[in-house]
Design an enzyme around this catalytic site. Structure first.
Site, PDB file in Angstrom:
ATOM      1  N   LYS A 170      -1.547   1.799  -5.450  1.00  0.00           N
ATOM      2  CA  LYS A 170      -2.921   1.803  -5.062  1.00  0.00           C
ATOM      3  C   LYS A 170      -3.911   2.630  -5.731  1.00  0.00           C
ATOM      4  O   LYS A 170      -3.559   4.004  -5.318  1.00  0.00           O
ATOM      5  CB  LYS A 170      -2.877   1.739  -3.549  1.00  0.00           C
ATOM      6  CG  LYS A 170      -1.881   0.488  -3.028  1.00  0.00           C
ATOM      7  CD  LYS A 170      -1.705   0.650  -1.662  1.00  0.00           C
ATOM      8  CE  LYS A 170      -1.518   1.458  -0.930  1.00  0.00           C
ATOM      9  NZ  LYS A 170      -1.461   1.481   0.734  1.00  0.00           N
ATOM     10  N   THR A 202     -13.038  -0.364   5.624  1.00  0.00           N
ATOM     11  CA  THR A 202     -11.732  -0.262   4.967  1.00  0.00           C
ATOM     12  C   THR A 202     -10.564   0.367   5.973  1.00  0.00           C
ATOM     13  O   THR A 202      -9.407   0.667   5.428  1.00  0.00           O
ATOM     14  CB  THR A 202     -11.785   0.772   3.746  1.00  0.00           C
ATOM     15  OG1 THR A 202     -12.496   2.310   4.359  1.00  0.00           O
ATOM     16  CG2 THR A 202     -12.909   0.296   2.690  1.00  0.00           C
ATOM     17  N   GLY A 204      -7.685   0.240   8.252  1.00  0.00           N
ATOM     18  CA  GLY A 204      -6.403  -0.609   7.953  1.00  0.00           C
ATOM     19  C   GLY A 204      -6.132  -1.402   6.749  1.00  0.00           C
ATOM     20  O   GLY A 204      -5.225  -2.259   6.796  1.00  0.00           O
ATOM     21  N   THR A 205      -6.674  -1.008   5.482  1.00  0.00           N
ATOM     22  CA  THR A 205      -6.616  -1.701   4.516  1.00  0.00           C
ATOM     23  C   THR A 205      -4.908  -1.601   4.005  1.00  0.00           C
ATOM     24  O   THR A 205      -4.412  -2.603   3.499  1.00  0.00           O
ATOM     25  CB  THR A 205      -7.256  -1.231   3.436  1.00  0.00           C
ATOM     26  OG1 THR A 205      -7.363   0.253   3.326  1.00  0.00           O
ATOM     27  CG2 THR A 205      -8.689  -1.903   3.724  1.00  0.00           C
ATOM     28  N   GLY A 206      -4.203  -0.343   4.267  1.00  0.00           N
ATOM     29  CA  GLY A 206      -2.945  -0.147   3.889  1.00  0.00           C
ATOM     30  C   GLY A 206      -1.989  -0.918   4.572  1.00  0.00           C
ATOM     31  O   GLY A 206      -1.219  -1.849   4.123  1.00  0.00           O
ATOM     32  N   CYS A 207      -2.177  -1.102   5.752  1.00  0.00           N
ATOM     33  CA  CYS A 207      -1.394  -1.772   6.716  1.00  0.00           C
ATOM     34  C   CYS A 207      -1.608  -3.426   6.303  1.00  0.00           C
ATOM     35  O   CYS A 207      -0.530  -4.064   6.157  1.00  0.00           O
ATOM     36  CB  CYS A 207      -2.052  -1.801   8.094  1.00  0.00           C
ATOM     37  SG  CYS A 207      -1.923  -0.102   8.843  1.00  0.00           S
TER      38      CYS A 207
END
Length: 473
Positions: A170, A202, A204-207
């Site tokens: 990412k 942004t 919680g974008t990874g989750c």
């Protein structure tokens, strides 16, 4: 779909984000809680970890009763919890396992200790996809955080080789105007380019991305195809996050932005805009737009494009006039009539300044687009016509607003960039959006479906219009 992760009381991250992502992309979400986290959009306040035995009970309760198609692993907190999850995975053998190694906070602070880090490294060898951010990738690769995309690719390739699995690299943490992501294996890298969204929503974008990838893989997509779909969905979710007005810190994304067009009332336009995010991303990536922005576009290609655009605008003005004739209020009648006049005068004047006065014939792409608009104008209701007209406003205003930073007096396409970044054009675009939202609010379900189809088709024609000059060479 089973998420094994921590909580977020504000609903933006952890299992709450996972369940929303899974549902938004067509899966049935389930969740096993590893840790109860007291947090909000401004940060984490406390973490409570239930007894390890209770984690085992949760996992067994799910797998004893429900067939699991994919598992997403999030916050695992400590080595004892990781050991329990690892043992359960060995016994249940889910078809797809995606690991989001929650190890480093956005601030750079470590979230787990050394024992847990070693356990995560071991777990990497037992999953199908790892989705670290740049700081987490550095920890897993035993290196300092990458500062360039090439450095990050080297680290991701090393991790893929040492773990024997696939890595989703990412680029969001890297200092760049672009925001690429990639599927990396020991044998190669598939990069998906993308644009950075200037926003603070942004959280919680990874989750969300990792659970989206698990859901899409479970539906049968390859990792690269899953990333293309997930990335388009997530960019739209980030873009629409601000409209949620959640919290005072880094707000959450709008996981259900793609459902908005199916609902009556305000926000219809935002929904169809989100649905065409993949088309808009391709517009941004195409050679014509990139060359137009940096000034490297071949003048002959630009003149051909303008000649076709002038022909298009003549037909576009007729459809604008049709919208004016059908408009339900005097204000809307006047607006569309003024837009029709502008299409024939103000904007075509820009074209004449570049063209040689020669007579040009419409190309296949131009005819396809104008035929589409005339078909809608001939058979569609007012709401369907304005929906089909809207992309020519919105897409150009969006490009103009974002490309104006590249403009300067000596720019070879200064006039074009200035025209579409003009505040008056931006205001007209906002008016067109508001009118279309009102029309959608008054429309029935079937008519909104036709509105959506007309809008999406116009957006695809806009993309083809930008691709056509390059395809001619």
């Amino acid at each position: 779909m089973l998420s094994i992760a921590g909580t977020d009381p504000t609903g933006g991250a952890g299992i709450h984000a996972d369940l929303k992502s899974i549902g938004a992309l067509g899966g049935y979400g389930m969740a096993v809680v590893t840790a109860l986290v007291a947090q909000n959009t401004q940060g984490v306040r406390a973490v409570h970890v239930p007894p390890v035995e209770f984690l085992t009970e949760q996992l067994e309760a799910v797998s004893d009763d429900v067939r699991i198609d994919a598992v997403k692993l999030g916050m695992l907190h400590s080595a004892p919890l990781i050991a329990v999850v690892s043992d359960w995975l060995s016994r249940t053998r889910p078809p797809i396992i995606v690991l989001d190694p929650v190890m480093v906070a956005t601030s750079g602070d470590a979230l787990i200790d050394r024992r847990a880090t070693d356990a995560i490294r071991d777990l990497c060898t037992r999953v199908d996809l790892i989705t670290p951010n740049i700081p987490e990738l550095a920890v897993l690769a035993g290196a300092t955080p990458a500062t360039t995309w090439d450095e990050a690719v080297v680290q991701a390739t090393g991790l893929a080789s040492s773990s024997g699995t696939t890595v989703l690299l990412k680029g969001g943490h890297l200092p760049s105007d672009d925001c690429p992501d990639a599927i990396v294996t020991a044998s190669g890298t598939t990069t998906i380019v993308g644009r950075r969204v200037p926003t603070s929503t942004t959280h919680g974008t990874g989750c969300s991305l990792s659970s989206a990838m698990a859901t899409l893989a479970a539906s049968g997509l390859s990792w690269p195809d899953a990333l293309v779909r997930a990335k388009a969905w997530l960019v739209g979710a980030i873009e629409h996050g601000e409209s949620l007005h959640v919290g005072h810190g880094n707000g959450p994304v709008d996981h259900f932005h793609e459902l908005r067009p199916h609902l009556p009332g305000a926000g219809w336009c935002d929904g169809v805009w989100a649905l065409t995010n993949d088309v808009r991303a391709r517009v941004d990536e195409c050679e014509f737009i990139r060359g137009l922005q940096d000034g490297s576009l071949d003048q002959a290609r630009f003149r051909w494009y303008l000649a076709q655009d002038a022909l298009y605008l003549a037909d576009y003005s007729r459809v604008l006039a049709r919208a004016s004739a059908l408009a339900p209020t005097i204000t809307e009648q006047a607006f569309w009539a003024q837009c029709a006049q502008n299409a024939l005068t103000t904007e075509t004047q820009l074209h004449r300044s570049y063209l040689d006065g020669a007579v040009h014939e419409p190309g296949v792409t131009t005819l396809a687009y104008t035929n589409h608009l005339h078909a809608v104008a001939g058979t569609g209701a007012y709401a369907e016509i304005v929906a089909a007209l809207l992309p020519c406003f919105w897409l150009y205003a969006d490009l103009g607003r974002r490309m104006v930073s590249s403009d300067h007096a000596a720019h070879p396409y200064h006039d074009w960039l200035r025209t579409y970044a003009d505040p008056a054009f931006d205001e007209a675009t906002r008016t067109a959006i508001a009118i279309t939202d009102r029309a959608a609010q008054d429309a029935g379900i079937e008519q909104r479906a036709r509105m959506r189809a007309g809008f999406e088709r116009s957006m695809r024609h806009e993309l083809d219009f930008f691709l056509a000059p390059t395809r001619r060479s």
